[in-house]
Design an enzyme around this catalytic site. Structure first.
Site, short mmCIF file in Angstrom:
data_model
loop_
_atom_site.label_atom_id
_atom_site.label_comp_id
_atom_site.label_asym_id
_atom_site.label_seq_id
_atom_site.Cartn_x
_atom_site.Cartn_y
_atom_site.Cartn_z
N GLN A 21 85.72 60.31 -56.30
CA GLN A 21 84.84 59.57 -57.57
C GLN A 21 84.72 60.30 -58.72
OE1 GLN A 21 80.28 59.94 -57.39
NE2 GLN A 21 80.45 57.33 -56.78
N LYS A 67 81.05 52.57 -59.13
CA LYS A 67 79.42 52.41 -58.54
C LYS A 67 78.94 52.11 -59.73
CE LYS A 67 75.83 53.25 -55.96
NZ LYS A 67 75.56 55.36 -55.54
N ARG A 99 71.34 59.99 -49.40
CA ARG A 99 70.98 60.73 -49.10
C ARG A 99 69.88 60.37 -47.50
NH1 ARG A 99 65.69 60.00 -52.75
NH2 ARG A 99 66.89 57.71 -52.84
N GLY A 140 70.76 52.09 -51.96
CA GLY A 140 69.15 52.40 -52.05
C GLY A 140 68.75 51.67 -50.73
N CYS A 162 74.57 57.19 -62.00
CA CYS A 162 74.51 58.58 -62.45
C CYS A 162 73.22 58.65 -63.07
CB CYS A 162 75.51 59.98 -62.48
SG CYS A 162 74.23 61.04 -62.31
#
Length: 352
Positions: A78, A149, A239, A215, A108
């Site tokens: 990435q 992304k 995460r 998400g 980001c």
């Protein structure tokens, strides 16, 4: 219940739709390999700056950034940057390093990134974003898929929405193979819910394109629910997979119509913790990998019933002997583990 789609990116048959996201400071080779061994079908390296790649020196201290092995393929590199020409040069460097896919980061939300006109900032300037896409696609060999992304916009204004679809439509026309959409805006960062209904809208508008959702994916149930409710082709777990590689095998079990597997026992956790450290030691060397592994130990601790105390122990380790000391103290008896509290992961704000 119908079977889940098999994920495809360009000519690459990925298979299972459960993907490990790019995570700044985390998704290095050891983490990616552990994820693959636990069921992730595809992984992305942590985001790299175009400036860094253009001036990259192949030194021992830097080798981990571009390190990959055949066992983890397919794996994506990435890239993030501000200037189209330099961005394209960075993409070519990732392709030369052997990454199977090049992923463009337009998502980001970190303040210092936005201040340097990188990441999610590009959602405010479609012409520059599409010039980056064009040059990147042209600089990378045709057999290497290029993906993007994005977040759903810079903010919730109509202008941001229009910019999102301008970039997406233009990117498809330039030959982009897949787009990952995060259901939050850049301004939201990681606060508030991810709007999965936006993913539904995007997939309805582009039913034949590969759309990957992102998400609020903290449990296996979350991942299945996103696919079932939005019809996206895959999900990228960010995460929710830090220190929790078992989420991928849990997703696969649910997708196969099986019950949710129990959380890993303490012996299962212990074995993976030691495996992860040894992989990190192989990559970084004995002197450097101890401090590097603290943050992983802290995240793995969320699956331990005494997670607060275990977290404190991992936060102080310096080397393998101290790491093993934590394992001997807290993982000596094969007790049941626990599913990580999603609130623990929500407190993490890595760029993903």
């Amino acid at each position: 219940m119908s079977p889940l789609p098999q994920l495809r990116i360009g000519h690459l048959q990925i298979g299972s739709p459960f993907v490990q996201a790019a995570l700044s400071g985390y998704s290095d080779w050891p983490m990616r390999l552990i994820a693959r061994r636990h069921g992730a079908s595809y992984t992305l390296c942590e985001v790299l700056l175009d400036q860094f790649l253009v001036t990259f020196k192949d030194r021992a201290r830097n080798k981990h950034f571009l390190y990959l092995t055949d066992e983890e393929r397919p794996v994506a590199g990435q890239l993030m940057g501000a200037e189209p020409e330099q961005f394209a040069q960075g993409a070519a460097r990732l392709a030369a390093a052997g990454f199977d896919v090049i992923d463009i980061n337009f998502g980001c939300p970190v303040k210092k990134v936005l201040g340097r006109c990188r990441g999610g900032f590009h959602l405010s300037q479609p012409s520059v974003a599409l010039e980056i896409v064009r040059r990147t696609r042209e600089s990378v060999p045709a057999n290497i898929p290029v993906t993007i992304k994005m977040r759903r916009g810079l903010d919730d204004t109509q202008e941001s929405r229009d910019n999102f679809f301008t970039i997406m439509e233009g990117a498809w026309q330039m030959g982009i193979d897949a787009i990952t959409v995060h259901g939050r805006t850049v301004k939201q960062r990681y606060v508030g819910p991810s709007r999965w209904e936006f993913l539904t809208e995007v997939k309805k508008q582009y039913p034949t394109r590969t759309i990957i959702g992102s998400g609020d994916l903290f449990t296996a149930e979350d991942c299945l629910n996103m696919i079932r409710t939005t019809s996206v082709d895959g999900v990228t777990i960010a995460r929710g997979c830090i220190g929790n590689p078992w989420i991928f095998s849990q997703c696969r079990a649910l997708a196969a119509g099986q019950p949710l597997p129990p959380p890993p026992s303490l012996y299962e956790q212990r074995d993976v913790l030691r495996e992860h450290f040894l992989l990190a030691q192989e990559l970084y060397g004995a002197e450097r990998c101890g401090p590097q592994m603290r943050k992983f130990g802290i995240k793995f601790a969320a699956s331990h019933p005494q997670h607060l105390l275990v977290r404190e122990s991992f936060a102080r380790i310096k080397d393998l002997s101290e790491w093993d000391g934590v394992l001997q103290k807290w993982y000596a008896e094969d007790l049941p583990g626990c599913y990580p509290d999603p609130a623990v992961h929500r407190s993490t704000t890595e760029c993903a």
